[in-house]
Structures are given as structure tokens and as C-alpha cells.
Design a protein around this motif. Structure first.
Motif, PDB file in Angstrom:
ATOM      1  N   ALA A 110      15.585  38.085  61.812  1.00 22.26           N
ATOM      2  CA  ALA A 110      15.141  37.041  62.739  1.00 22.26           C
ATOM      3  C   ALA A 110      14.750  37.703  64.053  1.00 22.26           C
ATOM      4  N   ARG A 123      17.840  40.173  55.637  1.00 27.07           N
ATOM      5  CA  ARG A 123      17.626  38.917  56.366  1.00 27.07           C
ATOM      6  C   ARG A 123      17.357  39.291  57.813  1.00 27.07           C
ATOM      7  N   ARG A 126      16.466  32.818  60.485  1.00 24.53           N
ATOM      8  CA  ARG A 126      16.563  33.981  59.620  1.00 24.53           C
ATOM      9  C   ARG A 126      15.679  33.839  58.376  1.00 24.53           C
TER      10      ARG A 126
END
Length: 219
Positions: free
Chosen positions: A55, A53, A107
Motif C-alpha cells: 500500500a 501485500r 492494501r
């Protein structure tokens, strides 16, 4: 030495706290901050599933390294966001490119699958698969290298460039030495329990921090 720890986190006082919800934060663009991941088994791979994940706030025409695995002479497995926004990965040479939804401040659940037998490669974004592309059938990823998050080493642990560095957050990085079925990848996206990664398992992953990288609880 807290610079070498696991995400089943061993603190310097010897206590242990469960930390599979921890996040690596790369707060600034640098040419020296990275996390070296220590695999649970040698990475001589003829297939894999890599999930994380991720971001970032980085925008514009700028390369961003998302995952780098290098042996002394080769970039064995690199995953990039390219200057034009496409996501690409490279196995010891020219890469293969995918038009995916942009990675941004929220995310993204990102997985990559590849197998040598057919060469079939695909990205999975938030549980949805891209089209397959055929890439390097018959290839084998070499073992005995180094896995880095945050930087792309142009030689073994050297020649780092700030303008390729990762800035943002990474968590839930898991890797298997085979292609996970669709049901498992989608279950992982929804944070259901699945078979633990046998190359990297985020709940027990070993790593070494270098430079300005923070390990924070994902509350």
C-alpha cells in the motif's frame, strides 16, 4: 543486534514471538532507508512466483520501486510502478509493462509469475490474473545478489535515489522458485494456508533494517 532479525521475530532479550502478521512501514521518502532480505536458497532462478501485500499514498508521475534484486553488475529482477502508473518488471535489461488497477492507500495483493521455458509472465492483483505477456524466454536469473525493499541500487548497494524510493507498507512477502497454480495464488489472496515459500517465507523471513523503517504488528 535487533537490526538483523527474522519476522518470526527474535527480540534483543532473546525471547521469540510469532510475527507473520508484521508489516514493514517506510514512512518517509529517503535515499537511505531499505530492508535487505536474506533468501532461504540461492536465487539462480528459471521460474518464480513473487507475492506481497503493498500500500502507498504516493501519487503523480513518480517511479516507485517495489522489489529489487541485484547482483554486482545487473539488476536481476526489479518490480516498479512507473511514472505513468503501469506496473513493470525487469530481468537484466528492458522491461515488460502491464496496465493494472492502481496501488493505493488500501492494501493490494500483488503477485508476479514468470517462467523461462515459455517466457510467460503475468501479474495477479487481488487474485485476478492479467493477460500473459511473453518476456525473455530462455533467460536465467543469476544467484549471489542482494534483495532490497524500499530502494533501487543502481550499483551493488549504492547510488540510491529518494525520488525512486518506496513509501508505504509491505507485508506478506513470499517467493517460490516455480510458478504457483491459480488455485494457490487465489488461496493466498484470501489468506488461506498454502505451500510455504521456498525462497522467502514471510513467517520466518530474515532481514536487515537500514535507516528509517518500522516493523509494526498488523492489527
Amino acid at each position: 543486534d535487533c537490526s538483523h532479525a527474522t519476522l518470526f521475530f527474535y527480540c534483543c532479550d532473546g525471547s521469540t514471538t510469532s510475527s507473520d502478521r508484521q508489516v514493514l512501514v517506510f514512512p518517509f521518502e529517503t535515499d537511505f532507508s531499505f530492508v535487505a532480505l536474506i533468501p532461504q536458497k540461492e536465487m539462480g532462478l528459471r521460474a518464480f512466483t513473487l507475492c506481497m501485500r503493498v500500500a502507498t499514498e504516493l501519487e503523480g508521475e513518480r517511479q516507485i520501486i517495489l522489489f529489487a534484486y541485484r547482483t554486482p553488475d545487473y539488476d536481476e529482477l526489479n518490480v516498479w510502478r512507473e511514472k505513468d502508473g503501469r506496473i513493470a518488471f525487469y530481468l537484466s535489461g528492458d522491461g515488460v509493462f502491464f496496465h493494472l488497477p492502481p496501488i493505493n492507500t488500501f492494501r493490494t495483493s500483488l503477485c508476479l509469475t514468470w517462467e523461462s521455458r515459455t517466457g510467460l509472465a503475468a501479474f495477479w492483483v487481488d487474485g485476478r490474473r492479467s493477460t500473459y505477456q511473453v518476456y525473455k524466454p530462455g533467460h536465467t536469473i543469476r544467484p549471489k545478489g542482494t534483495v532490497l525493499l524500499g530502494q533501487d541500487p543502481d550499483k551493488h548497494l549504492g547510488d540510491l535515489e529518494a525520488m525512486q524510493s518506496f513509501v508505504g507498507e509491505v507485508t506478506d512477502l513470499n517467493m517460490w522458485d516455480y510458478v504457483l497454480p491459480r488455485s494457490q495464488i487465489q488461496a493466498l489472496h484470501y489468506e488461506h494456508k498454502i505451500t510455504k515459500g521456498n525462497v522467502f517465507d514471510w513467517a520466518t523471513i530474515e532481514y536487515q533494517l537500514n535507516g528509517n523503517v518500522m516493523v509494526v504488528d498488523d492489527d
